[in-house]
Design a protein around this motif. Sequence first.
Motif: not given
Length: 119
Positions: A5-15, A34-36, A88-92, A112-117
Amino acid sequence: QVQLVESGGGSVQAGGSLRLSCAASRFTYCMGWFRQAPGKEREGVATITSYGTTGYADSVKGRFSISQDNAKNALYLQMNSLKPEDTGMYYCAARHDSCSLAPGPFNYWGQGTQVTVSS
């Protein structure tokens, strides 16, 4: 069977930075992230063996760090200096035998947990 079970994704600015976590029912010999991205194939980001040997995709070397806490059955991915192309979506994932960044041989996957930069 291994539950992830993944957690911790979110939206963040570049850098910026994010730390992903993966709660595992148990560890196997090789654990990985992994990511997609939309419209793209799933790609390996980082792996770690039960001996602590790590492997990284060239695109994340020097920016991402994989680690695991055996006492907590937790896998982590510290992501620094994030770029829009890291979105992308990050998977463990977990597999019983030798580690590689190829997703095919991995037996167990999280949701998966979504990461948006953003730039």
